[in-house]
Enzyme design. Structure first.
Site, PDB file in Angstrom:
ATOM      1  N   LYS B  83       0.842  -1.206   0.000  1.00  0.00           N
ATOM      2  CA  LYS B  83       0.000   0.000   0.000  1.00  0.00           C
ATOM      3  C   LYS B  83       0.874   1.252   0.000  1.00  0.00           C
ATOM      4  O   LYS B  83       1.926   1.300   0.672  1.00  0.00           O
ATOM      5  CB  LYS B  83      -0.894  -0.032   1.233  1.00  0.00           C
ATOM      6  N   SER B 158      -9.770   1.604   2.903  1.00  0.00           N
ATOM      7  CA  SER B 158      -8.916   2.427   2.077  1.00  0.00           C
ATOM      8  C   SER B 158      -7.857   1.622   1.303  1.00  0.00           C
ATOM      9  O   SER B 158      -7.180   2.186   0.458  1.00  0.00           O
ATOM     10  CB  SER B 158      -8.221   3.486   2.924  1.00  0.00           C
ATOM     11  N   SER B 182      -9.976  -0.850   7.023  1.00  0.00           N
ATOM     12  CA  SER B 182      -9.400  -0.626   5.699  1.00  0.00           C
ATOM     13  C   SER B 182      -8.676  -1.782   5.050  1.00  0.00           C
ATOM     14  O   SER B 182      -8.283  -1.658   3.890  1.00  0.00           O
ATOM     15  CB  SER B 182      -8.447   0.579   5.751  1.00  0.00           C
TER      16      SER B 182
END
Lengths: 100, 483, 474
Positions: B83, B158, B182
């Site tokens: 990420k 997210s 997330s």
């Protein structure tokens, strides 16, 4: 019904957070933040006098390190990423007002 | 429905075995994934940055070491997508924000180091909601990621990019971060496994902070076992993180096949319909999961976590409060975007106004407000007390039950643009996942069938702190039983 | 300035906030070198630069030093928690400072001043220092500058902020307070406490009130005081400024003011309207510090003897007032003095020489030699003038006083010899003698001078006068 948060208050926190809002944004955000705070009224209404706040999920204490020198960064590598540099220092525009 | 899902997926376990034995090379393994990315990421946009050259160099190095007879590690030659809020030295780390669009950190996150030390090859940095604030990856400054199962739908957020990368076959495993769900929510929406570790179980050093007392880094994978393997590689004490647990965790893999015979598992009743907005299909699937577990020898009963009802509010006071402070450093002085001004304050304002998206601004302002003099006790202070109550609820339940079960997401993947007009509508997506973040307990989302729209549904297993081994065991049973 | 220097009817109230830089090897939250004067931005890392993703880890030595200082200041050492103080300023890499707020390490202590006054200490907490900003422009000061340059070498250096209660009542007390605190810091060895290098910084909270008032009036915080002298001048200026305002029917605003050394005045810094809301909350990246009683006990056991206790001890031993022997302690000559006194020297005599004739240091002087010398003076074997000369030599070259005196050919003139000389003089100067006996005291000087001349200065002035006076009686 009183709004949970006013445009004046939103403008104030925007300044505290160094954000500028257009008039439209001010209106929109006031409404949106109001909705969240409205939802949070359920928390606000709770009677929790005897309850200890929980700032942290872990019961850890006394985490420290030895007073020993560790690897430091190369100045050039850091300054290369900086927006403005002079004399090995980070340059910023004129500061109004003294250090709080 | 346009979807990009590979027919079969290799596991990290398999790849590592084959690469370590020399049967496959790390380089050819990598090339297969790079080909897949080249073919389909234009449509999905899982990646902000694909690290072709760096990954190839790393893969070659792995192959050389294998040739010399070295034990390269448990993730030998396994590509990993990371990420874009985890620092990768010398490589773009943007948090999907304009304010860091071209920032290259001078250091690696601990997690990134550990992956490399275990033989993994970093294949790219994945797209996300800006600064991890969102549940759909629509808040990215660089455009949304699409759900590989249906390109008109969101992947969740997210960590949408990481979830999509695994679902689309761009990488066998990926790393995300979870502050309010997330990792787990996008895992559920994309039909992959996603894990939020015990708070303190995985180092946060090098993770761009959103809400420090809630953030955790965790794995995405196609199988529960793969997730556990990656979790063990990245987890463990880090002296650079003061909130890192020093006590060693029991092995996640040793007991993973032990089944659920004799375990007592509670279904969180509040998350099975008390709270508005949880779809009946999702609830139904969760009940099926419960039935499956009891068929396998577990005792499954409904339990109550009364404070769950207040979690959403508490989270949306605590997280923005910490975030408002964590994001202050983005001021145009030392790195990142600078938009000039006559004075320092003007420069700060110009920079942050241009550099942050709307959701980030909303949360910063909400957090600033909650911490302000005069409002602290009513909002932030109260939210911290709700957190304590929630912890007490969990403690009580865990004195009688071994693990808990609930839906992961209230719904299946919604359409792009469907929930962007009203923040509260988006926030409700976190209602099942937030409780574990608030108390710092581990939780996993396991794919469990799909809805009538054909989109994946995930169910969530929660466990007490440091009981990941138990969590993986239950998840593993669900996974094999469901097949 | 004593209270007598304030306008009649007004009283000075001062509280001091002192920031002390600890001399640890590394910074408070990272392993960067803690050193003054290095090239800008060379002692930095992701943590003290506040780079995205960085996390603080507390320096154990800094915590121990903080607790040592707390115990030296008679504070309670508490379970403590770090907090974020949020505001935007370029010398703070994170735009928040990690400090302590409502649960600081040390609380409720006191500091005893040499003059005997006790000043209460509210707290002494741990926080990180900021970087240094240089303002480039015509004046070098922040107003009128074109732009500024920031160096983060100092960012993250450990600080202890010591906050006194507003119990200081005179400028001398304020200076004594700072000097006493310095003495403690140097004795502990936790800071070099140099005002000129900024390793100790003093801010003064100043207010005034009428002498018959009980409560406290509005106070102003005075910053930018770089020496003890400036501290005195700034307090004096500010107190008078406030009194003038009150006497004109106005009142001072609660604000921060800056001391302008060259102009000799304080200037308004920030108005009340700009008062910052720091939005303090517990630092989530750190966990609480909770020292157990064993650690505190160990710290107490290891504490050196501080100036106030040393003063008390020496005063008791010498049977003199603290004010009379304070200077000896300040120079760290108290052990020396104590040894001398215990060996039998007259305390007053020992203290007098230490005060007046040994200000440059003890050099090669040993306690035995000193004690012996004092005895020679006591028994009038040497005059006090001669003793001073011998002392100087002992400091320079060492040795024992008998040898040095012999070297210089010094002997006090015996009383018999002196009487003979005086009688001779009287006989030779009958007119002057008559005038002296008649009451003209200034003729005494003539006789003393003559004796001194004929003895090459080795006669004892006291003895001469004694004999002269005795002769007049006859």
């Amino acid at each position: 019904m009183t709004e949970p948060i006013s445009e004046k208050e939103v403008a104030h926190v925007a300044y505290l957070a160094r954000l500028r809002l257009s008039d439209e944004e001010l209106q929109l955000f006031t409404k949106q933040l109001g909705a969240v705070l409205e939802h949070a009224k359920d928390v606000e209404a709770l009677q929790l006098d005897g309850v200890e706040p929980m700032s942290h999920p872990l019961p850890l204490e006394n985490v420290t390190r030895e007073d020993e020198v560790d690897e430091m960064l190369d100045r050039e590598e850091v300054l290369n990423q900086a927006p403005a540099v002079e004399d090995g220092r980070f340059q910023v525009p004129q500061i109004l007002g003294e250090q709080p | 429905m346009s979807s990009i899902i590979p027919a079969t997926s290799l596991t990290a376990q398999t790849i590592a075995e084959k690469v370590q034995s020399g049967e496959w090379t790390a380089l050819e393994t990598l090339e297969n994934y790079l080909t897949q990315i080249a073919k389909s990421d234009a449509e999905i946009h899982a990646f902000n940055t694909v690290l072709e050259d760096e990954a190839r160099a790393a893969a070659r190095a792995i192959d050389e070491r294998v040739a010399l007879g070295e034990d390269v590690g448990p993730l030998a030659g396994v590509p990993v997508a990371v990420k874009d809020n985890l620092c990768t030295k010398g490589m773009r780390t943007t948090a999907s924000s304009k304010i860091l669009e071209n920032w290259k950190p001078p250091y690696d996150a601990t997690v990134v180091k550990r992956l490399a030390d275990a033989g993994a090859t970093l294949i790219g940095k994945t797209n996300m909601d800006e600064f991890a604030m969102g549940s759909s990856t629509e808040n990215s400054a660089f455009g949304p990621t699409r759900n590989p199962h249906d390109l008109t739908c969101v992947p969740g957020g997210s960590s949408g990019g990481s979830a999509a990368a695994v679902a689309a076959g761009f990488s066998p495993v990926a790393i995300g971060s979870d502050t309010g769900g997330s990792i787990r929510q996008p895992a559920s929406l994309c039909g992959v496994v996603g894990v939020k570790p015990t708070y303190g179980g995985v180092s946060r050093y090098g993770l761009l902070a959103f809400a420090s007392s809630l953030d955790q880094v965790g794995p995405f994978a196609n199988t529960v076992r793969d997730a556990a393997i990656v979790h063990e590689v990245i987890g463990g004490y880090d002296p650079k993180d003061s909130t890192s647990i020093s006590e060693p965790f029991p092995s996640f893999l040793d007991a993973i096949e032990d089944g659920v015979e004799g375990l007592k598992i509670g279904i969180i009743s509040e998350l099975m319909g008390d709270i508005d907005g949880i779809s009946s299909e999702v609830i139904q699937k969760t009940r099926e999961a419960a039935t499956l577990l009891s068929k396998n020898g577990a005792l499954v009963e409904e339990v109550s976590i009364p404070a769950s009802l207040y979690c959403l509010s508490a989270y949306y006071l605590i997280a923005p409060a910490e975030a408002s402070s964590n994001l202050s450093r983005y001021d145009g002085v030392r790195y990142g975007l600078r938009v000039d001004g006559e004075t320092l304050a003007e420069m700060n304002i110009n920079t942050r106004t241009a550099g942050f998206g709307d959701e980030v601004k909303r949360r910063i302002m909400l957090g600033t407000y909650a911490l302000s003099a005069g409002y602290f006790d009513a909002y932030y202070g109260k939210a911290l007390k709700v957190r304590r109550l929630l912890a007490q609820n969990f403690d009580e339940v865990y004195s009688k039950y071994d693990a808990l079960l609930s839906p992961t997401s209230p719904c299946t993947a919604f359409k792009l643009g469907e929930k962007t007009s009203d923040p509260m509508t988006m926030y409700v997506n976190d209602v099942c996942t937030i409780p574990s973040n608030l108390v710092g307990h581990p939780a996993i989302s396991v794919p469990f069938g799909s809805g009538s729209d054909g989109m994946p549904i995930g169910v969530q297993i929660l466990a007490p702190p440091m009981q990941e081994a138990l969590m993986y065991r239950v998840a593993s049973t669900l996974e094999s039983a469901e097949k | 300035m004593t209270n007598a220097d304030l306008k009649d009817g007004w009283e000075l109230i001062v509280g001091l906030e002192v920031h002390v830089e600890l001399g640890t090897a590394t910074k408070l939250f990272c392993g960067c070198i803690n050193q003054f004067g290095d090239e800008p931005n060379t002692n930095i890392c992701p943590v003290c630069l506040g780079l995205p993703g960085s996390l603080p880890v507390v320096n154990e030595k800094a915590v121990i030093s903080a607790m040592q200082l707390g115990r030296a200041l008679n504070c309670s050492v508490n379970r403590s928690v770090f907090a974020r103080k949020n505001y935007f300023y370029p010398d703070m890499p994170k735009d928040y400072q990690i400090s302590q707020y409502d649960q600081p390490t040390n609380t409720d202590g006191y500091l005893d001043l040499p003059s005997g006054v006790r000043i209460g200490i509210e707290r002494a907490h741990i926080e990180e220092d900021t970087g240094k900003t240089v303002h480039i422009g015509s004046t070098g000061r922040i107003s009128g500058s074109d732009y500024s340059l920031v160096d983060y070498n100092r960012a993250g250096v450990p600080l202890i902020e010591v906050v006194s209660h507003p119990e200081i009542r005179t400028i001398n007390q304020a200076k004594e307070y700072v000097e006493e605190l310095r003495g403690i810091l140097l004795t502990l060895g936790v800071s070099d406490a140099k005002m000129e290098e900024g390793s100790i910084r003093v801010d003064a909270n100043v207010s005034v009130r009428t002498t018959n008032e009980d409560g406290l009036r509005t106070r102003c915080e005075i910053k930018n005081v770089n020496s003890l002298r400036s501290l005195g001048r700034a307090i004096e200026y500010e107190a008078n400024r406030q009194i003038d305002l009150y006497e004109n029917g106005e009142s001072p605003s609660q604000e921060t003011r800056h001391w302008d050394e060259s102009a000799g005045r304080t200037r308004s810094g920030r108005s009340k309207e700009d008062a910052e809301d720091y939005r303090y909350f517990q630092e989530p990246d750190l966990v609480p510090l909770n020292p157990n009683s064993e650690i505190i006990h160990m710290i107490d056991q290891g504490l050196p003897t501080f100036p106030s206790e040393r003063r008390t001890q020496l005063a008791a031993l010498a049977d003199m007032d603290i004010a009379e022997i304070a200077l000896i302690v300040e120079r760290s000559h108290d052990d020396f003095a104590s040894e001398t006194i215990r060996a039998g020297a007259t305390p007053q005599m020992a203290i007098k020489h230490l005060t007046n004739n040994l200000s440059d240091g003890l050099g090669k002087l040993t306690p035995e030699a000193f004690t012996s010398l004092l005895q020679m003076e006591e028994t009038a074997e040497l005059t006090s003038t001669q003793a001073k000369k011998v002392l100087g030599e002992l400091v320079q070259k060492g040795g024992n006083p008998q040898e040095v005196a012999a070297q210089f050919g010094l002997e006090a003139i015996g009383t018999d010899q002196l009487e003979t000389l005086i009688d001779q003089l009287i006989a030779n100067h009958p007119d002057e003698w008559e005038r002296f006996c008649g009451g003209e005291k200034k003729v005494q000087g003539f006789f003393v001078g003559e004796i001194m001349k004929s003895t090459s200065g080795q006669a004892d002035g006291k003895a001469i006068n004694q004999i002269l006076n005795a002769r007049t009686a006859e």
